[in-house]
Scaffold this motif. Structure first.
Motif, mmCIF file in Angstrom:
data_model
loop_
_atom_site.group_PDB
_atom_site.id
_atom_site.type_symbol
_atom_site.label_atom_id
_atom_site.label_comp_id
_atom_site.label_asym_id
_atom_site.label_seq_id
_atom_site.Cartn_x
_atom_site.Cartn_y
_atom_site.Cartn_z
ATOM 1 N N GLU A 134 6.362 -7.841 0.978
ATOM 2 C CA GLU A 134 6.910 -7.447 -0.316
ATOM 3 C C GLU A 134 8.164 -6.598 -0.115
ATOM 4 N N PHE A 135 9.190 -6.852 -0.922
ATOM 5 C CA PHE A 135 10.320 -5.927 -0.988
ATOM 6 C C PHE A 135 10.024 -4.893 -2.056
ATOM 7 N N ARG A 136 10.259 -3.622 -1.741
ATOM 8 C CA ARG A 136 10.110 -2.599 -2.770
ATOM 9 C C ARG A 136 11.363 -1.733 -2.777
ATOM 10 N N ARG A 137 11.773 -1.353 -3.982
ATOM 11 C CA ARG A 137 12.987 -0.548 -4.093
ATOM 12 C C ARG A 137 12.662 0.916 -4.333
ATOM 13 N N PRO A 171 13.193 4.151 -5.992
ATOM 14 C CA PRO A 171 13.821 4.362 -7.303
ATOM 15 C C PRO A 171 14.872 5.467 -7.287
ATOM 16 N N TRP A 174 16.072 -0.876 -0.612
ATOM 17 C CA TRP A 174 14.910 -1.751 -0.506
ATOM 18 C C TRP A 174 14.235 -1.579 0.847
ATOM 19 N N ILE A 189 10.885 -3.340 3.314
ATOM 20 C CA ILE A 189 9.933 -4.446 3.416
ATOM 21 C C ILE A 189 8.561 -3.857 3.728
ATOM 22 N N ILE A 232 8.061 9.728 -11.357
ATOM 23 C CA ILE A 232 7.223 9.287 -10.236
ATOM 24 C C ILE A 232 5.872 10.002 -10.275
ATOM 25 N N GLN A 251 3.709 8.612 -13.077
ATOM 26 C CA GLN A 251 3.151 7.290 -12.782
ATOM 27 C C GLN A 251 2.113 7.360 -11.653
ATOM 28 N N GLU A 252 2.365 8.156 -10.638
ATOM 29 C CA GLU A 252 1.413 8.244 -9.522
ATOM 30 C C GLU A 252 0.079 8.831 -9.972
ATOM 31 N N GLN A 282 -1.567 5.946 -12.054
ATOM 32 C CA GLN A 282 -2.050 4.805 -11.248
ATOM 33 C C GLN A 282 -3.121 5.259 -10.252
ATOM 34 N N ARG A 319 -1.723 6.062 -4.826
ATOM 35 C CA ARG A 319 -0.914 6.574 -3.723
ATOM 36 C C ARG A 319 -0.983 8.094 -3.617
ATOM 37 N N TYR A 369 6.176 4.996 -3.045
ATOM 38 C CA TYR A 369 6.087 3.550 -3.316
ATOM 39 C C TYR A 369 6.849 2.703 -2.316
ATOM 40 N N LEU A 373 9.857 4.532 4.117
ATOM 41 C CA LEU A 373 10.521 3.999 5.303
ATOM 42 C C LEU A 373 9.540 3.818 6.447
ATOM 43 N N ALA A 374 8.525 4.668 6.498
ATOM 44 C CA ALA A 374 7.671 4.706 7.683
ATOM 45 C C ALA A 374 6.201 4.755 7.286
#
Lengths: 333, 333
Positions: free
Chosen positions: B3-6, B8, B13, B15, B200, B203-204, B207, B210, B224, B227-228
């Protein structure tokens, strides 16, 4: 006294720690050593990779058999998958899409023990041709917006196979770092009506302290504000935004400067792990007056720690003037 | 499918390689081991560091002698020097200035064998107080525009000393990465009239997939588009752009969530090398409606190779939902 220098393209400052003035012998290089064992990229093992998508070899050669000089195969463990739709969607305030893309391996030679720096000129021309041919082919897929060609040499630089190879990833988005570069060059162009890379080449040739080598078509320089010691860029002297548009004399001139640079780096820093990345314009864009394609070569000599990670601020212990001088002074055949 | 995620905030982006779905046990962690030998940061060796600029201890303690709990000293091998003028100037198309700045070491404990995850709550509060006190002091120096506090734990994360410590660098420029973050949050605010970090957090919490832990004042989440693997952010729930403005109940709440997060990380990934970075507003800026200070914690589990370096595009084999679940499920005291 250390010095802050600003990258004229994206505006990032780096710290050049002049006092430290690290020479090649000051770095603890972990030279890449041969481990051996079974290698799926070797000649004779063609059936252990996914079927080839490109190979150069004698007329009449049967695909996926020996006899090739350069061979391109899909990555067996791809980061992205080629089949499917992007299916872009939101998730509350977030954005996502499917991981569609191509991830290919360019096997640069059938010989396991060959390294780029040791290859003949004509063979390296073929490697660049392979990059070009795959890019031209993949550009036809309308889902892709950017193709990144890169090479990891050595475990410390992220390579998991020791057989000389590069990689290509076709992406449905323009990567952040490339977008920054494109935006930075556009900003410069809007203000000065000149390409910043063309200005860099002009100033570097006139100052002549950061030039590593050049020929009629290409130049290699250590950039003014490098992130890493011995970072070197190879640029076409004539403005062009896209690598695949290079003509045949261009490929010859590119290979001349690129290979000389790789040999000088290998002489200064024997078998040092490194990465190089081909920076070119996004797919299906008309020629850009402000963008200038090039290759960035980055030896792996320092570590990225919290400071660099958190700030995007790099401390470089080797001024590029000294790096370029060392590289120029190397005796190569 | 990957999945690609951006992200915000800055629009980058990443992966998320869901199939790989790496759990803590799938990573080859190089746990940080004690080597020993002489340590300049240990209690009793105060005379081997530059004189302290701050220390907490009993009333009447003589500076640079034992008895302290947290101690701050200038870095003996600073990347920048504190004395002098910036002397900004051009060099043709390039920009440079002198490497003026402060580079300090926050010695977090007198005990060589203590790690952050094992420290008592009240002691960690003192470490945050030390960050604040040094930032408030250095902000008075008009040459500085940004202060970055960060920690490298473990050689793989860039630490050259094993005694628990963090570092602080005061800079005459706002680092590129911070400027990007500030620009990104401003853009979001201009469009939505809301802080993206506040969105953020909302929403976190709603939901709830996370979230690692939270209390009345702070929340820890796996972002969301990290990088790591196991990257975790600690944020104040109430909007604030600047860390040094935190009040005393705020320090208590921050320490509660931060320490619980560090303990969960240490339980999931024992003695894993990591970096954390304090992201806060530039110096002498009025409170910003669009920026939200926070701490980013990044365990060192993957390598940065040519692809990441060249594109700013990261491949993360652990979805943050799974990372957060592992961290939540850890049993800690």
């Amino acid at each position: 006294m250390p010095e802050f220098r600003r990258d004229p393209i994206i505006g990032r400052w780096v710290i050049i720690a002049k006092e430290r003035g690290k020479r090649p012998s000051d770095f603890v290089i972990q030279p890449e050593r041969r481990v051996g064992g079974f290698c799926p990229l070797c000649q004779g093992n063609e059936n252990t990779t996914p079927p080839e998508v490109l190979a150069y070899g004698p007329p009449g050669r049967v695909p996926n058999t020996p006899g090739w000089t350069v061979r391109v195969v899909p990555n067996k463990f791809p980061a992205l998958v080629i089949e499917g739709d992007l299916d872009k969607q939101g998730e509350g305030i977030y954005d996502k899409m499917n991981g569609i893309g191509a991830h290919e391996v360019i096997v640069e030679t059938p010989d396991h023990d060959q390294t780029l720096a040791g290859m003949p000129h004509d063979h390296v021309v073929q490697i660049f041709h392979a990059y070009r041919d795959r890019m031209v082919d993949l550009e036809r897929d309308q889902r892709f917006r950017y193709i990144m060609v890169f090479k990891n040499f050595g475990r410390a630089a992220g390579a998991s196979l020791e057989h000389s190879h590069s990689q290509l990833i076709a992406l449905p988005v323009v990567p952040h770092r490339m977008q920054e570069e494109i935006n930075g060059t556009r900003k410069y162009y809007d203000y000065k009506e000149r390409c910043v890379y063309c200005d860099i080449i002009r100033q570097e040739r006139s100052q002549n302290v950061r030039v590593v080598c050049e020929n009629e078509g290409f130049i290699a320089i250590c950039p003014y504000a490098p992130l890493a010691p011995f970072e070197t860029w190879v640029l076409p002297k004539r403005h062009a935004s896209s690598f695949p548009s290079l003509d045949e004399p261009g490929f010859q001139a590119l290979t001349g400067v690129f290979l000389e640079t790789m040999r000088r780096l290998d002489r200064a820093l024997p078998r040092v792990p490194y990465n190089y990345m081909l920076h070119t314009a996004p797919l299906r864009t008309p020629p850009m007056e402000h963008y200038h394609w090039h290759i960035e070569i980055v030896p792996k000599l320092t570590m990225i720690a919290g400071f660099e990670w958190g700030t995007g601020f790099y401390i470089n212990p080797t001024p590029p003037e000294e790096a370029a001088r060392y590289l120029r002074e190397m005796e190569i055949d």
